[in-house]
Write an enzyme that holds these catalytic residues in place. Structure first.
Site, mmCIF file in Angstrom:
data_model
loop_
_atom_site.group_PDB
_atom_site.id
_atom_site.type_symbol
_atom_site.label_atom_id
_atom_site.label_comp_id
_atom_site.label_asym_id
_atom_site.label_seq_id
_atom_site.Cartn_x
_atom_site.Cartn_y
_atom_site.Cartn_z
ATOM 1 N N CYS A 205 50.284 60.662 47.355
ATOM 2 C CA CYS A 205 50.342 61.493 48.550
ATOM 3 C C CYS A 205 51.073 62.815 48.266
ATOM 4 O O CYS A 205 50.535 63.892 48.489
ATOM 5 C CB CYS A 205 51.001 60.730 49.693
ATOM 6 S SG CYS A 205 52.594 59.986 49.294
ATOM 7 N N TYR A 206 52.303 62.716 47.766
ATOM 8 C CA TYR A 206 53.042 63.935 47.433
ATOM 9 C C TYR A 206 52.290 64.770 46.417
ATOM 10 O O TYR A 206 52.284 66.006 46.465
ATOM 11 C CB TYR A 206 54.405 63.574 46.832
ATOM 12 C CG TYR A 206 55.469 63.152 47.800
ATOM 13 C CD1 TYR A 206 55.857 63.970 48.859
ATOM 14 C CD2 TYR A 206 56.137 61.935 47.645
ATOM 15 C CE1 TYR A 206 56.862 63.593 49.736
ATOM 16 C CE2 TYR A 206 57.153 61.554 48.520
ATOM 17 C CZ TYR A 206 57.510 62.379 49.559
ATOM 18 O OH TYR A 206 58.510 62.010 50.416
#
Lengths: 345, 345, 345, 345
Positions: free
Chosen positions: D151-152
């Protein structure tokens, strides 16, 4: 008892100040003014203060404040207003602690450039002292006009100051990524401050243009003995209170963890600074005047990541104002200031 | 100085108690115990208390608490544990204030029926006093064993008590629709307490079965002089602290607004009760020991809607425990207890 | 393709409607109007809709809407405005679905009494149909003017309707304790809607006076075949979306759990109603047009506690409006309406 | 119809995937597995999915998944598990999209260093493709094993990629300050994920040690054609969903705003990337597969501040997995993926 007056008493910072002064064992509120709510009781606007502070609010007339018999006048006003209110005659009567920005910057030109308004009493700038107690304690004592630092700035400066003063970092590489709870936006009825616009959201704002930038630069430049230009980016967090500043800089070659610890040891006797291991958390300083500071060196990148946390309405505004008052009037700095944060709160 | 011991110090109620005792001018903590964190410092678990309370936590051994030299022992333990710890010998040594449910109900049978566990010291029930100060102040003084009331119950009883005592409502029509912040669910690692399961959600729970029901019925029955069976429904609010109880009942024919105001005037000298116009709000009592109570008569329906607000960890737990301690030791009840709520907080 | 127009497109309900219509496979937006943002793109106001709906907003001129070529006009306007806009001539051109309150009450007098304003087209009240599909499906088909129900009312009526219709409860004992997320307060810049005033707070409002009361009474009275007067109390929850209505009533003697289940089985083929065990939770209907309903009988008190949950902007406003549109135009009611709620969301 | 299987279906990412697949017009779920909830219905665990997906959960037995008849298997499992499940034989039967970290890093040594565990099928690393569609679209088509990005990392890489590829910034000065909603911490019952520990708090975590760091470095190094070491710091935001990455770097001398705009124009035809003016906001991408990217050049410091926002469960996990599935099976990438974010949501 110190007799205290507050103008701008019904904004969030002003109201927190009223709350702190109401519980302060050596202070007594003699005058409260509010532009929006003159004629009403303070506790009608802040019912959580009922039975504690039921004083009727005056309009924001500086003459009334001046003749209130107060020993100290706190100003929590929009930018530009304080500088039109404060005069040498006023300062002859009472000490003034300004929670706004008008007397924080030493240069009226810098003020005008960032705040886009004229300064109305630039002749008083030399008399004003920047009220960051941990840095300017000795200069503050005995002054009549204290510029209470901004919220982001208090957190950022205290976090970076030891590193800059000791020359451990390259000041041209400083990045401050700061995050604030929503009370920092104040109590005005703006669309962007509505619950449904803030809740479940995260954003940056004022990128490259936020007015707290020159204030941080001024203080860190003084610490470095040279001009520093740095990057400051604020963000809005869906919570009521709290600031976390995540600060990045390249370490000078050879700087060790011990060197950093030694630099931060300048805070070891400070009653309101705690050094923590790793990231501080805003909840641990909520409602207090405490600053929690932690750091990590990343040997892969050569950066240090220094992190500070405060309550924006506490150490970032009203708490620090009371700390300044305590200092001005010769009290123990901790008087009336809470250190213990509730959890959860 | 009152020497205080706390078992169950690291739950949310226990920790709030430690915070209040740490700031109490007449109390000193001499012993803290924790089942989960024995051997660690209290402030390692609650870093917001660093420099304020760095006491090392004992394991939850009642013998250690008994020999701690404390004048008062606070118990903040799961149901059933306190009743196995408290003995006449312990009470000879120190006063006990139990924040749990074990000594709240006068009947061991009612206790067993709702808590589904045996009571381990039912012989002490007669000695225990129900520590709702505003109702039982005179009985509490001089006691050795105080059952500190539950959070929902404190709020519900105080809101309805004047109406029931004065016979203004039909007690067979009482409905209490209560809403609590999430700290009421405690600090245990349950799926239903995760941020992502609670945030942006609202639900009822324990419908028709919540254990605070018989406690409310006991106290209101005593006020009415007859048995009352009532409806109590708790709900979970996505916030940290606070309880609002919205209470409904049919007014007796002919009861006027003045009659109601007269009934509530029994609270007029209470230091921790404020009567408000309309609905109270939980934020105005957050972090305090205050109860805000308001009401409305609906002439269309013939109902009264009476609403009370407390901080579930304050007046609903730790604050009330300190209020009881103050009473037991002859202090002003307000000692060490905050009245002013910050805003926003 | 159904050509759709929306007036009041930039309020929260209007914007949710634009979002649903944008994703509707059989609808096409041909006109959007906004009092506050005329001349700007819809997606400038709601950037989450960029690339999806970049239509330029018209001013809220009913003549422009009337000549927009739309087949259906949705009105999401403040009380009193719709009734001055809708005329027989307009209805000859296009169907109108009013998300406001102007056509919900059959009696202009009741409207005036609760809304404190005159009704500007009371002659159309007889033509309007109350658009609660699950109750009035057959009456809605073929109509030109649909009064889309209110959010609290949709939830309350659907939760209680089967019990009232089947005569299982005493209608004189109904108490509806309802709780709503903050989007129900709309997008206007009111102090009470600021993040810091709503967050970490819970309160009741409009106690005994809320305008949704007569709407609920109208529909339940029709179901009962007699006039019903009931208690309705709304509360504000610190979350964006969702309504939970906790409804109380005395059961008629002898009514069993099976009787109740049989009454609710009237919903068994409804595409947007789910019967759940115990309390529904607002998160499970967030973003959808679904109603979750659960109940408990309390044999101790003789009460039934029936609980309903909806999304106030979904089934409580925009979702139901689309459901009505689908019905008016002969589509499957589910077209373009989401049933699956994300978790967490 | 594509037949889909999901292992790890009851974590937050897995459940979002089930929701997206349930609404996907070209996909059909044939198998769901869950370590914790085998034997129960998916909709018992996620009641918001009742009537939408009532499939019974299998235990997490890879043999059952392999024989499920699925065309594609999604794995949403803890680190290390996927690499022990995937084999060439499995890949002969069905395509695999792994939402975990096991196949994202090309080097098994780097994987072991950061994840502190052995890789169980490093021979498959060469066959796996890094599934960041906007960067590797052509390589993904036709593959059997896709490593769905973190995600990051998705947010950080897409935000910085054009600047790095075009050589507009000094890659040795990159700082990524990222903030995530709490669903990123998963659904496990950890103290630090409790509502009362997260709400009203902000903190950094994993400072200088977060496992997404090497993934970002790998992709940006490939773009730069040289090794990049960068600073990555994640923070926890009290909200359910959303990531904002604020990225800092020194601009190369002479780089203009136009140069930057030209670099970002590489995204101009991307269906899921929107370029915005100033800071993106997480709410505008909530529930979607969209990435919003904005930037500012600060002429005072010579830095560029580039900011990206995604939904961590959408484009950061399940949405991107579906986008990859669409690509693998020759569908329009947008199929079944929402672009319009509700507001407020």
């Amino acid at each position: 008892m110190i007799k205290a007056a507050v103008m701008g008493a019904t904004g969030y910072a002003g109201a927190e100040l009223v709350r702190l002064l109401s519980g302060h064992p050596e202070a007594e509120i003699v005058f409260l003014a509010s532009h929006s709510y003159a004629g009403r009781k303070f506790s009608d606007i802040y019912p959580g203060m009922r039975t504690v502070c039921d004083i009727t609010l005056s309009d924001d007339d500086i003459a009334k404040a001046a003749s209130s018999g107060a020993d100290v006048l706190f100003l929590a006003l929009p930018a530009g207003l304080a500088s039109s209110y404060v005069t040498p005659a006023l300062l002859d009567r009472m000490k003034v602690i300004d929670l706004g920005a008008d007397y924080r910057l030493h240069s009226a030109d810098t003020y005008s450039a960032w705040y886009r308004t004229e300064h109305h009493s630039s002749e008083l700038l030399a008399e004003a002292v920047y009220g960051l107690v941990e840095i300017h304690r000795d200069e503050i004592r005995g002054r009549r006009l204290v510029a209470n630092p901004g919220c982001y700035t208090t957190c950022s400066i205290l976090t970076l100051y030891p590193l800059v003063r000791e020359g451990l970092i390259d000041p041209d590489t400083i990045v401050i990524d700061a995050k604030s709870g929503t009370s920092g936006a104040g109590r005005s009825e703006k669309l962007g401050s509505l619950f449904c616009e803030v809740n479940e959201n995260f954003k940056a704002y004022g990128v490259a243009t936020h007015r707290h930038t020159p204030e941080i630069e001024q203080e860190l430049s003084a610490a470095a003995g040279r001009d520093i230009v740095l990057q400051f980016t604020p963000h809005l967090v869906p919570m009521n209170r709290g600031i976390l500043a995540t600060c990045y800089a390249k370490l000078r070659p050879g700087v060790s963890d011990d060197d950093v610890a030694r630099a931060y040891s300048m805070y070891k006797d400070e009653p309101f600074i705690r050094l923590v291991d790793g990231s501080p958390e805003t909840r641990y300083v909520k409602g207090t005047n405490t600053v929690d500071i932690g750091w990590r060196i990343d040997s892969r990148t050569g950066n240090i990541i220094a992190m500070g946390a405060i309550d924006n309405l506490g150490k970032g505004a009203a708490g620090q104002a009371v700390q300044n008052m305590n200092l001005l009037f010769g009290l123990d700095e901790r008087t009336g200031l809470q250190i213990a944060a509730g959890s959860p709160f």
